[in-house]
Structures are given as C-alpha cells and as structure tokens.
Write an enzyme that holds these catalytic residues in place. Sequence first.
Site, PDB file in Angstrom:
ATOM      1  N   GLY A  90      25.899  15.254  39.051  1.00 23.35           N
ATOM      2  CA  GLY A  90      26.591  14.097  38.428  1.00 23.35           C
ATOM      3  C   GLY A  90      26.338  14.530  36.674  1.00 23.35           C
ATOM      4  O   GLY A  90      25.515  15.098  36.161  1.00 23.35           O
TER       5      GLY A  90
ATOM      6  N   CYS B  37      21.538  19.851  41.787  1.00 19.76           N
ATOM      7  CA  CYS B  37      21.548  19.767  40.097  1.00 19.76           C
ATOM      8  C   CYS B  37      20.952  17.836  39.766  1.00 19.76           C
ATOM      9  O   CYS B  37      19.934  17.794  40.186  1.00 19.76           O
ATOM     10  CB  CYS B  37      23.060  19.892  39.612  1.00 19.76           C
ATOM     11  SG  CYS B  37      23.246  19.899  37.980  1.00 19.76           S
ATOM     12  N   TYR B  38      21.953  17.260  39.535  1.00 21.72           N
ATOM     13  CA  TYR B  38      21.489  15.742  39.446  1.00 21.72           C
ATOM     14  C   TYR B  38      20.731  15.333  40.593  1.00 21.72           C
ATOM     15  O   TYR B  38      19.687  14.811  40.339  1.00 21.72           O
ATOM     16  CB  TYR B  38      22.622  14.851  39.101  1.00 21.72           C
ATOM     17  CG  TYR B  38      22.180  13.558  38.923  1.00 21.72           C
ATOM     18  CD1 TYR B  38      21.704  13.196  37.538  1.00 21.72           C
ATOM     19  CD2 TYR B  38      22.442  12.543  39.527  1.00 21.72           C
ATOM     20  CE1 TYR B  38      21.593  11.800  37.146  1.00 21.72           C
ATOM     21  CE2 TYR B  38      22.034  10.989  39.540  1.00 21.72           C
ATOM     22  CZ  TYR B  38      21.642  10.893  38.009  1.00 21.72           C
ATOM     23  OH  TYR B  38      21.351   9.493  37.787  1.00 21.72           O
TER      24      TYR B  38
ATOM     25  N   HIS C  59      24.880  25.263  41.669  1.00 24.97           N
ATOM     26  CA  HIS C  59      25.580  24.735  42.569  1.00 24.97           C
ATOM     27  C   HIS C  59      26.106  25.627  43.471  1.00 24.97           C
ATOM     28  O   HIS C  59      26.738  26.499  43.328  1.00 24.97           O
ATOM     29  CB  HIS C  59      26.969  24.205  41.903  1.00 24.97           C
ATOM     30  CG  HIS C  59      26.487  23.381  40.856  1.00 24.97           C
ATOM     31  ND1 HIS C  59      26.954  21.830  41.046  1.00 24.97           N
ATOM     32  CD2 HIS C  59      26.161  23.124  39.490  1.00 24.97           C
ATOM     33  CE1 HIS C  59      26.618  20.842  40.296  1.00 24.97           C
ATOM     34  NE2 HIS C  59      26.149  21.765  39.102  1.00 24.97           N
TER      35      HIS C  59
ATOM     36  N   GLU D 216      27.693  25.295  46.054  1.00 23.75           N
ATOM     37  CA  GLU D 216      29.050  24.944  46.564  1.00 23.75           C
ATOM     38  C   GLU D 216      30.466  25.912  45.926  1.00 23.75           C
ATOM     39  O   GLU D 216      31.239  25.832  46.366  1.00 23.75           O
ATOM     40  CB  GLU D 216      29.514  23.323  46.396  1.00 23.75           C
ATOM     41  CG  GLU D 216      29.647  22.755  45.109  1.00 23.75           C
ATOM     42  CD  GLU D 216      28.149  22.403  44.529  1.00 23.75           C
ATOM     43  OE1 GLU D 216      27.325  22.839  44.913  1.00 23.75           O
ATOM     44  OE2 GLU D 216      28.276  21.468  43.647  1.00 23.75           O
TER      45      GLU D 216
ATOM     46  N   SER E 236      59.461  14.265  55.763  1.00 26.25           N
ATOM     47  CA  SER E 236      60.011  14.927  54.680  1.00 26.25           C
ATOM     48  C   SER E 236      60.054  16.461  54.719  1.00 26.25           C
ATOM     49  O   SER E 236      60.987  17.198  54.274  1.00 26.25           O
ATOM     50  CB  SER E 236      58.768  14.746  53.469  1.00 26.25           C
ATOM     51  OG  SER E 236      57.764  15.527  53.581  1.00 26.25           O
ATOM     52  N   GLY E 237      59.273  16.945  55.720  1.00 27.63           N
ATOM     53  CA  GLY E 237      59.401  18.519  55.895  1.00 27.63           C
ATOM     54  C   GLY E 237      58.126  19.320  55.322  1.00 27.63           C
ATOM     55  O   GLY E 237      58.086  20.106  55.443  1.00 27.63           O
ATOM     56  N   GLY E 238      57.331  18.313  54.432  1.00 29.61           N
ATOM     57  CA  GLY E 238      56.194  18.970  53.930  1.00 29.61           C
ATOM     58  C   GLY E 238      55.382  19.055  55.095  1.00 29.61           C
ATOM     59  O   GLY E 238      55.572  18.659  55.880  1.00 29.61           O
ATOM     60  N   VAL E 239      54.223  19.854  54.711  1.00 30.49           N
ATOM     61  CA  VAL E 239      53.134  20.143  55.520  1.00 30.49           C
ATOM     62  C   VAL E 239      52.689  19.061  56.199  1.00 30.49           C
ATOM     63  O   VAL E 239      52.356  18.783  57.448  1.00 30.49           O
ATOM     64  CB  VAL E 239      52.105  20.807  55.025  1.00 30.49           C
ATOM     65  CG1 VAL E 239      50.873  21.162  55.972  1.00 30.49           C
ATOM     66  CG2 VAL E 239      52.734  22.318  54.556  1.00 30.49           C
ATOM     67  N   ASP E 240      52.008  17.983  55.453  1.00 26.33           N
ATOM     68  CA  ASP E 240      51.490  16.969  56.025  1.00 26.33           C
ATOM     69  C   ASP E 240      52.267  15.985  57.122  1.00 26.33           C
ATOM     70  O   ASP E 240      51.884  15.781  58.180  1.00 26.33           O
ATOM     71  CB  ASP E 240      50.846  15.979  55.127  1.00 26.33           C
ATOM     72  CG  ASP E 240      50.157  16.580  53.906  1.00 26.33           C
ATOM     73  OD1 ASP E 240      49.409  17.767  54.278  1.00 26.33           O
ATOM     74  OD2 ASP E 240      50.111  16.153  52.620  1.00 26.33           O
ATOM     75  N   SER E 241      53.487  15.673  56.596  1.00 22.86           N
ATOM     76  CA  SER E 241      54.335  14.908  57.437  1.00 22.86           C
ATOM     77  C   SER E 241      54.796  15.776  58.722  1.00 22.86           C
ATOM     78  O   SER E 241      54.979  15.227  59.806  1.00 22.86           O
ATOM     79  CB  SER E 241      55.563  14.311  56.802  1.00 22.86           C
ATOM     80  OG  SER E 241      56.516  15.269  56.616  1.00 22.86           O
ATOM     81  N   SER E 242      54.849  17.014  58.687  1.00 23.60           N
ATOM     82  CA  SER E 242      55.467  18.026  59.691  1.00 23.60           C
ATOM     83  C   SER E 242      54.244  17.984  60.643  1.00 23.60           C
ATOM     84  O   SER E 242      54.434  18.058  61.724  1.00 23.60           O
ATOM     85  CB  SER E 242      55.565  19.369  59.153  1.00 23.60           C
ATOM     86  OG  SER E 242      56.950  19.177  58.303  1.00 23.60           O
TER      87      SER E 242
ATOM     88  N   LYS F 231      43.494  19.246  52.803  1.00 18.03           N
ATOM     89  CA  LYS F 231      44.765  19.903  53.071  1.00 18.03           C
ATOM     90  C   LYS F 231      44.637  21.368  53.840  1.00 18.03           C
ATOM     91  O   LYS F 231      45.546  21.470  54.797  1.00 18.03           O
ATOM     92  CB  LYS F 231      45.239  20.421  51.666  1.00 18.03           C
ATOM     93  CG  LYS F 231      46.912  20.827  51.846  1.00 18.03           C
ATOM     94  CD  LYS F 231      47.740  19.668  51.202  1.00 18.03           C
ATOM     95  CE  LYS F 231      49.016  20.120  51.419  1.00 18.03           C
ATOM     96  NZ  LYS F 231      50.073  19.052  51.161  1.00 18.03           N
TER      97      LYS F 231
END
Length: 514
Positions: free
Chosen positions: A56, A83-84, A171, A173, A225-231, A370
Amino acid sequence: MKHSETILILDFGSQYTQLIARKIRELNVYSEIARYDLSIEEIRKIAPLGVILSGGPTSVYDENAPKIDREIFELGAPVLGICYGLQLISARFGGEVRPAENREYGKAKLEIVEKENPLLKNVTNNSVVWMSHGDYVTKLPEGFSVIARTENSPVAAIANDDAKIYGTQFHPEVAHSEEGIKILENFVVGICGANRTWTARNFIREKIDEIREIVREGKVLLALSGGVDSSVAAVLLNKAIGENLICVHVDNGLMRKDESARIVKMFNENFNLNIIHVDARRNFLEALRGVENPEEKRKIIGKTFIEVFEAEAKKFDGIKFLAQGTLYPDVIESVPVKGASVTIKTHHNVGGLPDKMNLRLLEPFRELFKDEVRAIGRELGLPKEFIGRHPFPGPGLAVRILGEITDERLEILREADEIYIEELRTAGIYDDIWQAFAVLLPIKTVGVMGDARTYENVIALRAVTSVDGMTADWFRFPYEVLESVSNKIIRKVKGVNRVVYDVSSKPPATIEWE
Ligand code: XMP
C-alpha cells in the site's frame, strides 16, 4: 459461485494487488480481492484457506493509514503480508517500523537466512527480488525470525512458523522477482495446503450447472460483439442452455475489414449458435454524420447500439436474462492507488438496458481475469487465432478516424489496417504485441508520386505492449517490418501518401488516439 478453496487478498491500495490475485490463480488456486476493511463476519463467510495482506502507498504510522482487524490473525488461516502487509504485521506484534532515509526502489538480491523455512523452500540464494518501499522494519515483532535479507534491508522476509504468519518486504508477485512465484506457491500450496483445482475445465463444469439452475426454461439474450469476452460467453451459455440463448450481433459499420462477416462465419462453422445478424451500418453512420468530438461519438454509438439492440430484442418472447461478459477487474472494489481515478474515456456498454427491459443480468465471467476467459475459450474449442486477437474497442474505427467519420475515410482506414495486421502476422510478431492498429489523421500532407505532387492522408501506426491496458509501452519494431508496412500501405491504399509510427507510452498518452 462459492469456492471451496479461496485465498483472500486484502487490498491496502497497492498498484500490484491484482497481480497477486492473478499469480495465485496461475497456480490453479482461486483467489479474490477485497478491501482491507472487509468485516470479519464477511471474511468468516468466505472461510479463506489463507490471507494475503497487500502492499500500500501509506506508512503504518500515518494518521489515516488503513488498519487491519486483529481478528484476522485468529481465523486459523495462514497470513502473508507483502510490503505494507509486512509492516502491519510488525506493528501488530510489537515490532517497530521506521521511514528509511532513502526510499528503496528496484532490484535487490535476496540472501536466504533460513533455508529450511517453508516460505523459502527451493528458493535459490541471491535471486533477484523487487523492492519498492519507504518504511522498513527496525525491530522484529515478537515470536518472529528473519528468514531472508538483502543488502539494504536486514529484514527482507520474516516468519512465525507456529502461528503461520509470514511477511516479505519485497514484492514476490511482480515479474522482476525471479523466484517470486515459487514463494507464492510455497505459501499457497505448501503452507495453506491448497489443492490446485482452479482450472478452466472445472470452471466450465461448475458454471454450466449454475447457469442451468438460474436460467431454467427462461431465454437469455446476448450482445455478441465478436470480442473475446462475449464470444466465449456465447459458447459457454450455448453449452449450458442451447436453443434458449439468443445472440444478437450488430454490425455497426465501424468494424475492421470483413470482421462482422468473419465472426458470424466462424460461429456458424464451428458452433451451433442462434445468431441474429443485424445490419445497422446506416443507423450508426447517419447518427455520426458531422460529429467530430470523441466523447460525443462514443455517446452516440452507445445510444444507437441500445436502440438497435432493444428493437431486436422486442421480437422475442420469454426473454428473462441479459448475458454480459463483465470481467473481474470491473467489479473489484479495491482501494484506489493514491489520487482519485478519473474517467478519461467513457467506455460504453449495454448499461441501463437490463433495468429498462426488466431483465436480470447474467455475468458468467464476473470473477475472471481476461487470461482466464481466454483459457476457457480455448477449452471450449474456440480457434486459437480467434482467442488471441488484440482487443478492439466498442466504438471501433470511430475512435481511430480522428474527426468526422465518412464512408471514404472508413474505407481508407480499413485497407490500411488490414495490411498492417497482415504484415504483423507474416512477420510472426502479432502475438508479441498487446494491441496494434492504424489511425487515420484528419490532415493532408504533401508527397510525390511519379512526377506528380500529391496532397493526401496520413496513417499513424500504433503498437503497444501491455498487461491489462492500464499502462502500455510502444512496441520496439524491427525496422524491416515498419518499412514493409509503410511501403505496402502507401503503394496499395489510395489516398495515403505518408505513414508515421507512434512512440508514446501510456501514461501520459493513451492507447487509442481518441
Ligand atoms: P485507452 O485508449 O484508454 O485504452 O488507453 C485502453 C484500452 O481500452 C480500449 N478502449 C475502449 N474499449 N470502449 C471500449 O470497449 C471504448 O470506448 C474504448 N476506448 C478505449 C482500448 O482499445 C484499449 O484496449
């Protein structure tokens, strides 16, 4: 969905919090992010297998420093402070934290003090870790020992093995921490005992059951829409409820060359989806005529989309749900990293529609990042190239033609963009780039072709590397590729006599030009 094994990440405002969650999920362990002040009752409901306290921007002694609920250490779940988070642990157990004279930022070598410690199992001595802190622990908290140090941080990692409480000043990560993922794995798998069952296959199985249970005999509408998410959402829902899923694909006339037809063809060839293909090109172009302001363009496109979509939806009876490919980053209620976040560009979606049409929202990917949606898409059999396509904004080419949108300009941009993307594929670098596209500038410049003087359009090329679109760097192109893209565009696209390359990072620039 309730998960049997959850690593809970309490967010204290670090810019890396989402990264912690993603790294843990890459270990096939479900993790979720909550604000640091989530009540202990809520935490008990989640029943986390382990808790991670993020970094943080504040100092634990600041007046407004976010505090931690002491009962977190009494849940019986192991705790790792980063860290924090480490400083909070120190302050809580009677250690001492002081501001460093010089903020430590950057790479450091991790010297392992306690080789056998479960947090550092199999971590090589002197591997690089990433430091970014202003405070450091000057006195160890009671019951803890130092398990690793660096040249400038005598307390780089601490442990209280009996209480199963750990902390790292660095960190783990971030990618710069060479063995960071091993340390997270040691915590999550070794110390917390996670079974690593968070996989695309399991997600699909459980989600299908859940969708069937919620939807029953109702019908679901989805804007494809044809984007990855909606497909990917379409294919998953289709698997769950078959015919009861109605996909509406709206061609807004602002897509790439042949894109709309390609999308519908891909689905028709590979999946048995119910797709309504709406040709609304004229609606959008008419509405956009004469409009130059980018925000106004976005608003008009959003509004027109809703009108077209709603008109289509009215043709069906029995629709009870609207499915959307909302992702986890959109729903996390995290602590804003210093400074108010402002809306720089309005991103339109089908907001407002569910209420208006009295539909319930169905968001199967609300808990996913994603990359995870991509993995699910691959598991569901969507073609690899389709899943790997660069992101494409909802308002499409409208925000890549600066100024007014006309048929002629759309045509020029489509041709140039097509050549550009083809060249990236030919050169084998498409997948090294997060997003690449051409932009048509609203100016003309002088050129010479044969013996004639020309006065024509400029195409700007954009290509960026990024993890999530929040920050981005311009892609370092091999000159030969730029040369070949430029030559081909100028030779083949009528109306273009100049090509330039955008070398701005985000921030301060944005990825799109409008
Ligand atoms: P910027 O330009 O804000 O873009 O750096 C970050 C990412 O968001 C995409 N983008 C949009 N996506 N509607 C969308 O659906 C929009 O209005 C919009 N504007 C930008 C952009 O392509 C990039 O991936």
